[in-house]
Design a protein around this motif. Structure first.
Motif: not given
Length: 576
Positions: A259-264, A266-275, A486-498
């Protein structure tokens, strides 16, 4: 699905193949199934913003003669067969088949418990074995109780597992066999999504196996004899079914364990990174990127949310294709919205370019070869500037000037300095390989190309390990960046290759704090370092961050000459 259908027909009723009505209906269904592919040339000839592969011979507008042409067919088939990725033939295995099966098994384990940080390997392995066993039991139950549908579903399970593994012919997975490190060729990211059909099919059998377990337990708790046709069979009591029903809770394990590692949510960090990356570029600038992670998010931000559409994103991986350069030439020049941009860019007049950053015709662009051999070090100059960059084939990726390298240099020659040129800091030392290192200066998440070699003065500071940094610009951008929060709020980074995305903020924040500290603004340096620490902690890079902080405390003041600028290289395993 085709082989499974064929097996079912041949094993159950081969005479079906002689039913001409069914064959005609099958041909019509097949034609209908092709329409998503046949639609591609029509869509491509309308030149949408995201037009990968551009499978059409139409250059300026859609027409019948260019759509129904051999060139359109060739480009469509190249798209369908994914020729740009250069996949070898199936006989040329990119990894041992046993290793490719091992990749399938790794991703199979993820379906039941992702465990991205290897904190519960025993539980993960146990759950995977459990659901694998339930699937085998379910397959046996299927065979025993519904032989007719089994002759379709059984071959289907084989097709979407072993046959699919063989057909995909992947290299080692990005997260597979970490003990082998970089000694084996690897996929750039984990490819678990390619096996979605396999795991979905297996889950059907796992469900049948679980129902069989439920039935078996209920039978042990009490049953009664009932007439079923001419036979008398034992059937569990209703009370036995209810008493045994808690075993069905096994089906909820994947939901709760993932549930926690598959759910997206509230994850806006990728969009925020792009901005943030787009905002690091001055109005009407060209931003050179190198891969999917630093390109696709930017496309989303520009085309969906309308963020900084004035920036031209030039991806070096795609610049090696002809269709991508045609799109750069065709792309309109969008107006810069100063009100929506960072305050640091306001109060200045930014001249809107009159055309694309390449002054080539499409015919000229298409004629550029995949690579050019250089006889030796060559000097690259831009009229009206002091630039004297040395392009040395020894520093190029494959010892030759690739098509992408040519177009990057051509854009500099055609559009710079009237149009700002930037290299994303995700590109590591790509600018250095082209001999441009002495003319690059860090501004936020990107490195700006200058017309001259910078010297320390005012906001231009030399940061050891990075080269020159525009301290004022980087500080102003850092204060408006959204992704660190947003990264700090997310509290994790599941996909290590990125992991390179959050690492970019860790390295930027660390370098900025180092520069502020060198300039005597310790309070601001500590504030930046605190925000950076939040990103490092959330993404489990605390060790790297703390080591860098300790190294900085022992680091002497920088004395390196201006032309020794290099990109930061902090070891982070395969995700660096």
């Amino acid at each position: 699905v085709g082989p499974a259908v064929g097996a079912a027909v041949l094993l159950r009723r081969p005479i079906t193949l002689l039913n001409w009505r069914l064959l005609v209906q099958g041909a019509l269904a097949f034609t209908l199934g092709l329409t998503p592919f046949l639609y591609q040339p029509i869509r491509a000839a309308h030149f949408p913003a995201i037009n990968e592969g551009e499978p059409t011979a139409c250059v300026t507008h859609i027409a019948v003669d260019c759509t129904l042409s051999s060139v359109t067919y060739q480009r469509l088939m190249a798209n369908v067969n994914r020729e740009q990725y250069g996949k070898p033939s199936l006989t040329e295995r990119q990894a041992p088949f046993t290793a490719q099966v091992g990749m399938w098994w790794l991703y199979f384990k993820w379906q039941w418990n992702r465990d991205a940080h290897d904190e519960r390997p025993g539980i993960q392995n146990g759950l995977a074995v459990l659901f694998l066993a339930l699937g085998f039991v379910g397959g046996w139950v299927h065979w025993k109780r519904d032989r007719q549908s089994f002759w379709f579903f059984g071959p289907l399970v084989f097709t979407v597992t072993f046959a699919l593994i063989y057909y995909m012919n992947f290299k080692y997975g990005a997260s597979q066999a970490p003990e082998l490190g970089d000694s084996v060729p690897r996929e750039v990211r984990d490819r678990d999504y390619f096996y979605l059909w396999s795991y979905s099919a297996w889950s059907v059998w796992a469900a049948l196996g679980l129902v069989w377990v439920w039935e078996s337990i209920a039978a042990l708790l009490g049953s009664e004899q009932r007439r079923l046709g001419r036979d008398t069979v034992d059937v569990p009591h209703r009370r036995s079914w209810l008493t045994a029903s808690p075993v069905l809770a096994l089906a909820l394990i994947p939901l709760f364990s993932n549930f926690t590692q598959a759910s997206r949510h509230g994850h806006t960090d990728t969009r925020d990174f792009a901005s943030d990356l787009l905002q690091s570029v001055e109005p009407y600038g060209v931003l050179v990127t190198v891969g999917d992670n630093d390109t696709f998010p930017l496309w989303y931000a520009q085309e969906v949310e309308g963020i900084r559409k004035d920036v031209v994103v030039a991806n070096t991986s795609l610049l090696n294709t002809d269709w991508y350069t045609r799109q750069l030439l065709r792309r309109p020049v969008y107006e810069y919205d100063a009100a929506a941009g960072p305050a640091i860019y306001r109060g200045r007049t930014w001249t809107k370019p009159s055309g694309p950053p390449l002054k080539l015709t499409m015919v000229q662009a298409d004629a550029v070869p995949l690579y050019q051999e250089l006889p030796g070090p060559s000097t690259f100059t831009v009229p009206g500037t002091e630039m004297q960059a040395v392009v040395d084939p020894k520093n190029l990726a494959h010892g030759v000037l690739e098509r992408a390298d040519f177009f990057v240099l051509q854009m500099i020659r055609d559009a710079f300095p009237a149009r700002p040129m930037y290299f994303s800091r995700t590109s590591a030392n790509y600018g250095n390989t082209l001999g441009l290192g002495p003319y690059l200066m860090t501004q936020g998440l990107a490195r700006k190309l200058l017309t001259h070699t910078p010297t320390p003065a005012g906001d231009t500071v030399l940061v050891q390990g990075e080269g020159f940094m525009d301290l004022g610009r980087t500080r102003a951008l850092w204060n408006v960046y959204e992704a660190p929060t947003s990264i700090a709020r997310r509290g994790d980074w599941v996909d290590r290759p990125s992991i390179g995305i959050p690492y970019l903020y860790v390295s930027t924040g660390f370098l900025l704090s180092q520069a502020l500290d060198q300039n005597g603004d310790r309070a601001a340096a500590d504030q930046v370092l605190k925000r950076t620490s939040g990103v490092a902690k959330a993404t489990r890079m605390e060790d790297v961050f703390n080591d860098a902080v300790r190294a900085r405390q022992q680091m002497p003041l920088p004395t390196a000459p201006a032309d020794s600028a290099t990109s930061v290289q902090v070891p982070l395993g395969r995700g660096k």
